[in-house]
Design an enzyme around this catalytic site. Structure first.
Site, PDB file in Angstrom:
ATOM      1  CG  ASN A 110       4.794  -4.595  -4.086  1.00 16.12           C
ATOM      2  OD1 ASN A 110       4.044  -5.122  -4.737  1.00 16.12           O
ATOM      3  ND2 ASN A 110       4.320  -3.663  -3.308  1.00 16.12           N
ATOM      4  CG  PHE A 114      -4.234  -7.490  -6.478  1.00 18.42           C
ATOM      5  CD1 PHE A 114      -3.489  -6.824  -5.455  1.00 18.42           C
ATOM      6  CD2 PHE A 114      -5.139  -6.845  -6.969  1.00 18.42           C
ATOM      7  CE1 PHE A 114      -4.069  -5.746  -4.887  1.00 18.42           C
ATOM      8  CE2 PHE A 114      -5.806  -5.668  -6.599  1.00 18.42           C
ATOM      9  CZ  PHE A 114      -4.953  -4.984  -5.379  1.00 18.42           C
ATOM     10  CB  SER A 176      -2.706  -2.315  -5.787  1.00 15.09           C
ATOM     11  OG  SER A 176      -1.661  -2.883  -6.634  1.00 15.09           O
ATOM     12  CG  ASN A 178       2.159  -3.288  -8.500  1.00 12.76           C
ATOM     13  OD1 ASN A 178       3.063  -2.518  -9.054  1.00 12.76           O
ATOM     14  ND2 ASN A 178       2.340  -3.388  -7.090  1.00 12.76           N
ATOM     15  CB  THR A 179      -4.420  -4.261 -10.412  1.00 16.72           C
ATOM     16  OG1 THR A 179      -3.796  -5.294  -9.829  1.00 16.72           O
ATOM     17  CG2 THR A 179      -5.496  -4.632 -11.235  1.00 16.72           C
ATOM     18  CE  LYS A 218      -3.023   0.038   1.579  1.00 18.23           C
ATOM     19  NZ  LYS A 218      -2.391  -1.371   2.177  1.00 18.23           N
ATOM     20  CG  ASN A 247      -1.239   0.543  -1.791  1.00 20.02           C
ATOM     21  OD1 ASN A 247      -0.423  -0.054  -1.529  1.00 20.02           O
ATOM     22  ND2 ASN A 247      -2.562  -0.340  -1.865  1.00 20.02           N
TER      23      ASN A 247
HETATM   24  C1  LIG Z   1       5.569  -6.789  -0.684  1.00 16.48           C
HETATM   25  C2  LIG Z   1       4.208  -5.710  -0.592  1.00 16.48           C
HETATM   26  C3  LIG Z   1       3.042  -6.136  -0.750  1.00 16.48           C
HETATM   27  C4  LIG Z   1       1.752  -5.554  -0.648  1.00 16.48           C
HETATM   28  N1  LIG Z   1       0.401  -5.971  -0.973  1.00 16.48           N
HETATM   29  C5  LIG Z   1      -0.530  -5.337  -0.788  1.00 16.48           C
HETATM   30  C6  LIG Z   1      -1.747  -5.935  -0.899  1.00 16.48           C
HETATM   31  O1  LIG Z   1      -1.755  -6.876  -1.485  1.00 16.48           O
HETATM   32  N2  LIG Z   1      -2.812  -4.943  -0.768  1.00 16.48           N
HETATM   33  C7  LIG Z   1      -2.756  -3.743  -0.057  1.00 16.48           C
HETATM   34  O2  LIG Z   1      -3.677  -3.113   0.017  1.00 16.48           O
HETATM   35  N3  LIG Z   1      -1.255  -3.265  -0.061  1.00 16.48           N
HETATM   36  C8  LIG Z   1      -0.220  -3.808  -0.128  1.00 16.48           C
HETATM   37  N4  LIG Z   1       0.589  -3.520   0.269  1.00 16.48           N
HETATM   38  C9  LIG Z   1       0.977  -2.140   0.820  1.00 16.48           C
HETATM   39  C10 LIG Z   1       1.151  -2.093   2.290  1.00 16.48           C
HETATM   40  O3  LIG Z   1      -0.169  -2.546   2.831  1.00 16.48           O
HETATM   41  C11 LIG Z   1       1.325  -0.811   2.740  1.00 16.48           C
HETATM   42  O4  LIG Z   1       0.252   0.156   2.622  1.00 16.48           O
HETATM   43  C12 LIG Z   1       2.647  -0.135   2.283  1.00 16.48           C
HETATM   44  O5  LIG Z   1       3.589  -1.055   2.051  1.00 16.48           O
HETATM   45  C13 LIG Z   1       3.044   1.221   3.107  1.00 16.48           C
HETATM   46  O6  LIG Z   1       3.367   0.698   4.335  1.00 16.48           O
HETATM   47  P1  LIG Z   1       4.909   0.330   4.726  1.00 16.48           P
HETATM   48  O7  LIG Z   1       5.718   1.516   4.431  1.00 16.48           O
HETATM   49  O8  LIG Z   1       4.714   0.504   6.338  1.00 16.48           O
HETATM   50  O9  LIG Z   1       5.118  -0.887   3.859  1.00 16.48           O
HETATM   51  C14 LIG Z   1       2.027  -4.134   0.159  1.00 16.48           C
HETATM   52  C15 LIG Z   1       3.148  -3.697   0.401  1.00 16.48           C
HETATM   53  C16 LIG Z   1       4.373  -4.501  -0.017  1.00 16.48           C
HETATM   54  C17 LIG Z   1       5.794  -3.954   0.639  1.00 16.48           C
END
Ligand SMILES: Cc1cc2nc3c(=O)[nH]c(=O)nc-3n(C[C@H](O)[C@H](O)[C@H](O)COP(=O)(O)O)c2cc1C
Length: 357
Positions: A110, A114, A176, A178-179, A218, A247
């Site tokens: 992704n 934000f 993140s 992406n910022t 985080k 993350n």
């Molecule tokens: C589509 C998507 C959007 C995410 N948005 C955020 C976010 O807004 N803030 C954040 O701290 N982490 C965000 N994450 C990261 C997840 O909270 C997590 O840390 C990361 O995906 C690893 O866990 P997973 O492998 O179980 O997905 C996002 C992940 C995905 C896949």
């Protein structure tokens, strides 16, 4: 009753972001009948950072960015939910498409950036939920900065003031990918100053509200050992209450198979598992178990959750695996975790924390 495995082929016909919006709408309007799965396993109860958790399996941030479906998600059985990332002002995020399923890798990329409806709508949703709540629902609020804010700390301090009294804990998200520039706050020099300001305001708010809202930080998996050691040292010295590890990653393991593997953005799901668990294990060593760690990255089963806990996590979060397995996986993971605690002769899951570190 319809199961997610029947629905998934239809959802996967849709663009990944459209499918996500559909899932959020279904949850908001109660059209998700199979998620009524709360069960109580006393051997999974823990008190972490002063918060009572019925079980250690939580929802990762980013799934419910605007806190629109807390009651429905709670019914799925999670021990806690993390909502957000919320920023002060609403923002659209990056141009679409920006969310990709890497099905053959059980992964997601992704670069949403934000996208969220901003603090005002977020607070309205939380307040509605709190008013309607007859149950004790444990959720944390994950806060971030708007893309165009020049002094990042100002957004975090503002949001701390605005939301600290609404949730069980607050997550400061500086990881993140992406910022632009966000992850550079993790460097020792910037982090020291940043956390100094955050903890000062947090202490003031504690006095004002006569209550401390625990603060979690985080972090990214793409940090060197030295950077990780600095993050751990500074988190301890500034009195943070926990670290969420990790993350998404900007790295791309060589064995990715999906055609989307070269898309820009953060990779999550199965290919992140080993990297995030190793980061967690190191952080457990650096912090010597002095603050709780929350393990996230590639958890798709009770075995994965166990591995994170044994590496040093007190709690675990899941996101990407939900896209492949649906919310039905949550009660299964929780039950299997409880059974394993019993099978291996432990009285409580807390005895497993750090066993393999
Ligand atoms: C589509 C998507 C959007 C995410 N948005 C955020 C976010 O807004 N803030 C954040 O701290 N982490 C965000 N994450 C990261 C997840 O909270 C997590 O840390 C990361 O995906 C690893 O866990 P997973 O492998 O179980 O997905 C996002 C992940 C995905 C896949």
């Amino acid at each position: 009753m319809a199961s997610y495995s029947l629905l998934r082929p239809l959802l996967f016909q849709l663009d990944a972001e459209k499918a996500h919006h559909l899932a959020i709408s279904a949850l908001r309007f109660g059209l998700y009948p199979w998620c009524n799965s709360r069960q109580n396993f006393p051997n999974l109860h823990q008190t972490i950072a002063g918060i009572d958790f019925e079980n250690p399996i939580g929802l990762g941030a980013g799934f419910d960015k605007n806190a629109e479906c807390i009651p429905a998600l709670w019914k799925a059985g999670f021990g806690f939910l993390e909502v957000g990332t919320v920023t002060p002002k609403p923002q659209a995020g990056n141009p679409k498409p920006r969310l990709f399923r890497l099905e053959s890798d059980q992964a997601i990329i992704n670069r949403l950036g934000f996208n969220n409806k901003g603090e005002n709508e977020f607070k309205r949703n939380i307040n509605n939920c709190l008013q309607a709540s007859e149950n004790k629902r444990i959720f944390g609020i994950n806060i971030g900065k708007n893309k165009t804010t020049e002094d990042p700390v100002s957004d975090y301090l503002h949001l701390l003031h605005e939301v600290c009294n609404l949730s069980a804990y607050i997550t400061i998200n500086i990881s993140s990918p992406n910022t632009p520039g966000l992850r550079s706050i993790q460097s020792a020099e910037m982090l020291d100053d940043f956390l100094g300001k955050i903890s000062k305001v947090s202490n003031q708010l504690q006095v004002e509200h006569a209550k401390r809202t625990p603060l979690f930080l985080k972090i990214a998996p793409d940090v060197s050992m030295e950077e990780l050691r600095d993050i751990c040292t500074l988190s301890l010295s500034h009195g943070l209450d926990g670290l969420i590890i990790t993350n998404t990653t900007l790295s791309r393991p060589a064995n990715l198979k999906s055609r989307h593997k070269y898309e820009a953005g953060g990779l999550s799901g199965r290919p992140l598992s080993a990297l995030s668990t190793e980061t967690l294990r190191q952080a457990y060593r650096f912090t010597e178990g002095k603050i709780p760690l929350i393990g996230v990255g590639g958890v798709s089963s009770a075995e994965d959750a166990w591995e994170k806990i044994a590496a040093g996590a007190s709690l675990v979060q899941i996101y990407s695996a939900l896209i492949y397995q649906g919310l039905e996986m949550v009660p299964k993971v929780i039950q299997a975790l409880s059974e394993r605690v019993e099978r291996e002769g432990f009285a409580n899951i807390s005895e497993v924390i750090g066993k393999s570190s």
